[in-house]
Design an enzyme around this catalytic site. Structure first.
Site, mmCIF file in Angstrom:
data_model
loop_
_atom_site.group_PDB
_atom_site.id
_atom_site.type_symbol
_atom_site.label_atom_id
_atom_site.label_comp_id
_atom_site.label_asym_id
_atom_site.label_seq_id
_atom_site.Cartn_x
_atom_site.Cartn_y
_atom_site.Cartn_z
ATOM 1 N N LYS A 31 0.713 -1.227 0.033
ATOM 2 C CA LYS A 31 -0.007 0.003 0.118
ATOM 3 C C LYS A 31 0.891 1.244 -0.021
ATOM 4 O O LYS A 31 1.754 1.228 0.777
ATOM 5 C CB LYS A 31 -0.826 -0.067 1.286
ATOM 6 C CG LYS A 31 -1.916 1.174 1.449
ATOM 7 C CD LYS A 31 -2.839 1.107 2.442
ATOM 8 C CE LYS A 31 -2.021 1.626 3.744
ATOM 9 N NZ LYS A 31 -1.754 2.981 3.769
ATOM 10 N N ASP A 58 -3.571 4.420 -1.758
ATOM 11 C CA ASP A 58 -4.594 4.668 -0.433
ATOM 12 C C ASP A 58 -4.514 6.292 -0.350
ATOM 13 O O ASP A 58 -3.654 6.679 0.479
ATOM 14 C CB ASP A 58 -3.938 4.013 0.745
ATOM 15 C CG ASP A 58 -4.869 4.069 1.844
ATOM 16 O OD1 ASP A 58 -5.838 4.805 1.679
ATOM 17 O OD2 ASP A 58 -4.273 4.276 2.991
ATOM 18 N N LYS A 60 -7.429 7.942 -0.572
ATOM 19 C CA LYS A 60 -8.608 8.375 0.056
ATOM 20 C C LYS A 60 -9.366 9.590 -0.626
ATOM 21 O O LYS A 60 -9.643 10.768 0.031
ATOM 22 C CB LYS A 60 -8.704 8.496 1.570
ATOM 23 C CG LYS A 60 -8.228 7.405 2.157
ATOM 24 C CD LYS A 60 -8.120 7.537 3.678
ATOM 25 C CE LYS A 60 -7.699 6.430 4.591
ATOM 26 N NZ LYS A 60 -5.889 6.202 4.188
ATOM 27 N N ASP A 63 -13.481 14.750 -2.685
ATOM 28 C CA ASP A 63 -13.874 16.274 -3.341
ATOM 29 C C ASP A 63 -15.117 16.053 -4.130
ATOM 30 O O ASP A 63 -15.899 14.994 -4.252
ATOM 31 C CB ASP A 63 -12.533 16.297 -4.262
ATOM 32 C CG ASP A 63 -12.147 17.763 -4.252
ATOM 33 O OD1 ASP A 63 -13.133 18.638 -4.429
ATOM 34 O OD2 ASP A 63 -10.942 18.157 -4.193
ATOM 35 N N ILE A 64 -15.365 17.210 -5.052
ATOM 36 C CA ILE A 64 -16.322 17.177 -5.754
ATOM 37 C C ILE A 64 -16.214 15.969 -7.004
ATOM 38 O O ILE A 64 -15.220 15.658 -7.136
ATOM 39 C CB ILE A 64 -16.651 18.740 -6.868
ATOM 40 C CG1 ILE A 64 -15.342 18.911 -7.570
ATOM 41 C CG2 ILE A 64 -16.626 19.748 -5.629
ATOM 42 C CD1 ILE A 64 -15.472 20.060 -8.181
ATOM 43 N N THR A 117 -10.338 3.818 11.281
ATOM 44 C CA THR A 117 -10.105 3.039 12.533
ATOM 45 C C THR A 117 -9.566 3.728 13.698
ATOM 46 O O THR A 117 -9.569 3.188 14.794
ATOM 47 C CB THR A 117 -9.328 1.634 12.047
ATOM 48 O OG1 THR A 117 -8.097 2.187 11.436
ATOM 49 C CG2 THR A 117 -10.083 0.736 11.191
ATOM 50 N N ARG A 177 -3.297 -6.017 14.145
ATOM 51 C CA ARG A 177 -2.277 -6.119 14.878
ATOM 52 C C ARG A 177 -1.818 -7.510 15.287
ATOM 53 O O ARG A 177 -2.793 -7.929 16.059
ATOM 54 C CB ARG A 177 -2.274 -5.086 16.131
ATOM 55 C CG ARG A 177 -2.207 -3.803 15.799
ATOM 56 C CD ARG A 177 -0.941 -3.284 15.439
ATOM 57 N NE ARG A 177 -0.609 -1.869 15.326
ATOM 58 C CZ ARG A 177 -0.905 -1.374 13.905
ATOM 59 N NH1 ARG A 177 -1.522 -1.851 13.024
ATOM 60 N NH2 ARG A 177 -1.002 -0.062 13.832
ATOM 61 N N GLN A 186 -4.229 2.996 16.596
ATOM 62 C CA GLN A 186 -5.765 2.242 15.971
ATOM 63 C C GLN A 186 -6.436 2.293 17.254
ATOM 64 O O GLN A 186 -5.869 1.892 18.325
ATOM 65 C CB GLN A 186 -5.242 1.143 15.413
ATOM 66 C CG GLN A 186 -4.453 1.157 14.168
ATOM 67 C CD GLN A 186 -5.056 1.950 12.823
ATOM 68 O OE1 GLN A 186 -6.236 2.162 12.933
ATOM 69 N NE2 GLN A 186 -4.241 2.197 12.048
ATOM 70 N N ARG A 207 3.454 -1.009 10.689
ATOM 71 C CA ARG A 207 4.317 -1.088 11.815
ATOM 72 C C ARG A 207 4.829 -2.300 12.247
ATOM 73 O O ARG A 207 5.972 -2.629 12.253
ATOM 74 C CB ARG A 207 3.997 -0.161 12.777
ATOM 75 C CG ARG A 207 4.316 1.386 12.235
ATOM 76 C CD ARG A 207 3.504 2.295 13.336
ATOM 77 N NE ARG A 207 2.038 2.556 12.898
ATOM 78 C CZ ARG A 207 1.317 3.391 13.542
ATOM 79 N NH1 ARG A 207 1.602 4.470 14.175
ATOM 80 N NH2 ARG A 207 0.132 3.349 13.134
#
Length: 232
Positions: A31, A58, A60, A63-64, A117, A177, A186, A207
């Site tokens: 990602k 990723d 996200k 917007d219009i 999350t 995790r 998170q 991580r």
């Protein structure tokens, strides 16, 4: 291919590519998020693809409709495997995004973020959303299904209910995790095996892998645990 997606949340391309070089593209996808893409641009995606990785972009988008459609079209032309938008952008935006990627020669999986999350009920209340996280996830997932997208980003804790109510939607779950690892920022988390049991289709883990001394070994351990859980 396994359901594991490794989050390359690094501030620069050399760091991200160095980590990718320690992973097996047959065991995971990767990602690319906002910080890395803003600093390194499309080149980092192309370099990861050249190494054999399928890339989840990723960013996200929110917007219009015309702006999001253009961004999604550009991502599809880059050849990414998956990309996302915010479901809270509304019906017109979601439909415009879907139409933009549908004309690609190899359309990526287009999914929509429901509730991050990192947010819990108190956080939603503070921004004027008076629904509980699970209720808001269900509402936005239903809109995502109605507008023809491939899936949603949701907590693994909501994946089971979505699998029952909206089985055609893919469920991509961050906040994963492995046992013994810190929760970091998170709030709504599960282990990989528990997330798959709940109904997740893809698991995003950052991580615990990227900060490990031997990230390849951690990936192999997670993949083995998921395989063992699937045959129980």
């Amino acid at each position: 291919m396994t359901p594991l997606i490794v989050a390359l949340d690094f501030p620069d391309a050399p760091s991200a590519l160095a980590l990718a070089d320690r992973l097996d593209p047959q065991q995971c996808r990767v990602k690319v998020g906002k910080e890395l893409f803003t600093r390194a641009g499309p080149a980092v995606v192309e370099n990861l693809q050249a190494r054999g990785f399928q890339v989840f972009l990723d960013l996200k988008f929110h917007d219009i409709p015309a702006t999001v459609a253009g961004a999604c079209r550009a991502a599809a032309e880059l050849g990414v495997w998956m990309l996302n938008v915010h479901a809270s952008g509304g019906r017109a935006m979601l439909e415009a995004a879907r139409e933009a990627v549908s004309v690609s020669a190899a359309p990526p999986l287009l999914i929509a973020v429901t509730v991050l999350t990192s947010l819990d009920a108190a956080d939603l209340e503070e921004i004027g959303c008076h629904s509980k996280p699970a209720e808001q996830v269900r509402r936005l997932a239903a809109l995502t299904a109605e507008t023809g997208l491939a899936g949603v980003v949701c907590s693994a804790q909501e994946a089971g209910q979505l699998r029952q109510e909206l089985p055609a939607l893919l469920r991509v779950t961050p906040g994963i995790r492995p046992a013994g690892f810190a929760r970091d920022d998170q709030r709504r988390v599960l282990t990989p095996a528990a997330a798959l049991a709940q109904g997740a289709d893809y698991l995003v883990i950052g991580r615990p892998i990227t900060a490990a001394t031997d990230p390849g070994a951690v990936v192999a351990s997670i993949v083995a645990d998921m395989a063992a859980a699937s045959v129980r």
